[in-house]
Design an enzyme around this catalytic site. Structure first.
Site, PDB file in Angstrom:
ATOM      1  N   CYS A 120       0.864  -1.182   0.000  1.00  0.00           N
ATOM      2  CA  CYS A 120       0.000   0.000   0.000  1.00  0.00           C
ATOM      3  C   CYS A 120       0.900   1.233   0.000  1.00  0.00           C
ATOM      4  O   CYS A 120       1.875   1.280   0.759  1.00  0.00           O
ATOM      5  CB  CYS A 120      -0.894  -0.012   1.239  1.00  0.00           C
ATOM      6  SG  CYS A 120      -1.982   1.414   1.341  1.00  0.00           S
TER       7      CYS A 120
ATOM      8  N   HIS B 214      -9.160  -3.774  -1.734  1.00  0.00           N
ATOM      9  CA  HIS B 214      -8.152  -2.994  -1.005  1.00  0.00           C
ATOM     10  C   HIS B 214      -8.474  -1.500  -1.077  1.00  0.00           C
ATOM     11  O   HIS B 214      -8.479  -0.808  -0.052  1.00  0.00           O
ATOM     12  CB  HIS B 214      -6.766  -3.290  -1.605  1.00  0.00           C
ATOM     13  CG  HIS B 214      -5.640  -2.497  -1.012  1.00  0.00           C
ATOM     14  ND1 HIS B 214      -4.589  -3.074  -0.349  1.00  0.00           N
ATOM     15  CD2 HIS B 214      -5.412  -1.156  -0.997  1.00  0.00           C
ATOM     16  CE1 HIS B 214      -3.763  -2.112   0.069  1.00  0.00           C
ATOM     17  NE2 HIS B 214      -4.235  -0.946  -0.318  1.00  0.00           N
ATOM     18  N   GLU B 215      -8.766  -1.000  -2.297  1.00  0.00           N
ATOM     19  CA  GLU B 215      -9.029   0.437  -2.455  1.00  0.00           C
ATOM     20  C   GLU B 215     -10.327   0.835  -1.764  1.00  0.00           C
ATOM     21  O   GLU B 215     -10.392   1.893  -1.119  1.00  0.00           O
ATOM     22  CB  GLU B 215      -9.054   0.828  -3.938  1.00  0.00           C
ATOM     23  CG  GLU B 215      -7.758   0.584  -4.703  1.00  0.00           C
ATOM     24  CD  GLU B 215      -6.504   1.067  -3.994  1.00  0.00           C
ATOM     25  OE1 GLU B 215      -6.566   2.077  -3.262  1.00  0.00           O
ATOM     26  OE2 GLU B 215      -5.456   0.419  -4.148  1.00  0.00           O
TER      27      GLU B 215
ATOM     28  N   HIS C 237     -10.091   1.460   1.902  1.00  0.00           N
ATOM     29  CA  HIS C 237      -9.586   2.783   2.281  1.00  0.00           C
ATOM     30  C   HIS C 237     -10.734   3.755   2.557  1.00  0.00           C
ATOM     31  O   HIS C 237     -10.611   4.654   3.390  1.00  0.00           O
ATOM     32  CB  HIS C 237      -8.717   3.363   1.161  1.00  0.00           C
ATOM     33  CG  HIS C 237      -7.285   2.891   1.166  1.00  0.00           C
ATOM     34  ND1 HIS C 237      -6.417   3.169   2.194  1.00  0.00           N
ATOM     35  CD2 HIS C 237      -6.576   2.180   0.262  1.00  0.00           C
ATOM     36  CE1 HIS C 237      -5.225   2.646   1.911  1.00  0.00           C
ATOM     37  NE2 HIS C 237      -5.295   2.030   0.751  1.00  0.00           N
TER      38      HIS C 237
HETATM   39 NI    NI Z   1      -3.641   1.092  -0.123  1.00  0.00          NI
END
Ligand code: NI
Length: 188
Positions: free
Chosen positions: A107, A149-150, A153
């Site tokens: 990341c 994953h995004e 966030h």
């Molecule tokens: Ni990330």
């Protein structure tokens, strides 16, 4: 367009829930997306979420090129496993198959580190682009992983929080030890 500073783990903007975008077609959203793409490409990341450049809005950009997938993909697999550079505003992710698979993640907000994360291997996601068009896709493999994953966030979640075994949180420079070991242990 501008290359922006990337927030690092510990900054509060990465720990809060991001706000929905009222109008995906607004000029300031187009500018935000252009800056995100430039910042992501400069940092050679596969994806970036707006909170990572200190903007708490529900916007992500990502790509899943064929080179990021493991093994050889058939033409049929390539359709779900890869994605061109994509902008997703106000995204929603739905799990199609509860089966998970593990993979190494990094990341841009956790520089120099890698971690082994279990993710759903088959998802469906939806959102809007900057023209207000709805995007709906099925994703598998690395494509499914980068989207999850995004989108994490946007809910204030970084990949170490998804890890089951922190022994597999390590410096990038040490990952070769684990890759070698996996090859040795791989079933024939
Ligand atoms: Ni990330």
């Amino acid at each position: 367009m501008a290359i922006l500073k990337i927030a690092r783990m510990g900054h509060p903007v990465l720990a809060r829930r991001a706000d929905p975008v009222p109008d995906p077609t607004a000029p300031e959203i187009k500018r935000l997306v252009a800056d995100m793409v430039e910042t992501m490409e400069d940092a050679q990341g596969a994806g970036l979420a707006a909170p990572q450049i200190h903007v708490p809005l529900r916007v992500v950009v990502f790509q899943a090129p064929v080179g990021r997938s493991e093994g050889n993909l058939t033409d049929a697999e390539r359709f779900d496993h890869t994605a061109p550079l994509t902008v997703l505003i106000n995204p929603a992710v739905e799990i199609v198959d509860p089966k998970t698979e593990g993979g190494w993640e990094g990341c841009l907000s956790v520089p120099g580190m890698r971690g082994w994360v279990e993710r759903s291997a088959h998802i469906r996601y939806a959102g809007f682009d900057t023209e207000g068009r709805r995007i709906v896709r099925v994703a598998k493999g690395f494509h499914a992983r980068v989207v999850q994953h995004e989108c994490d966030h946007l809910d204030g979640v970084l990949y170490p929080q998804r890890m089951r075994d922190l022994k597999k949180l390590l410096f990038e420079s040490e990952i070769h030890h684990w890759l070698e070991r996996e090859e040795e242990e791989a079933p024939v």
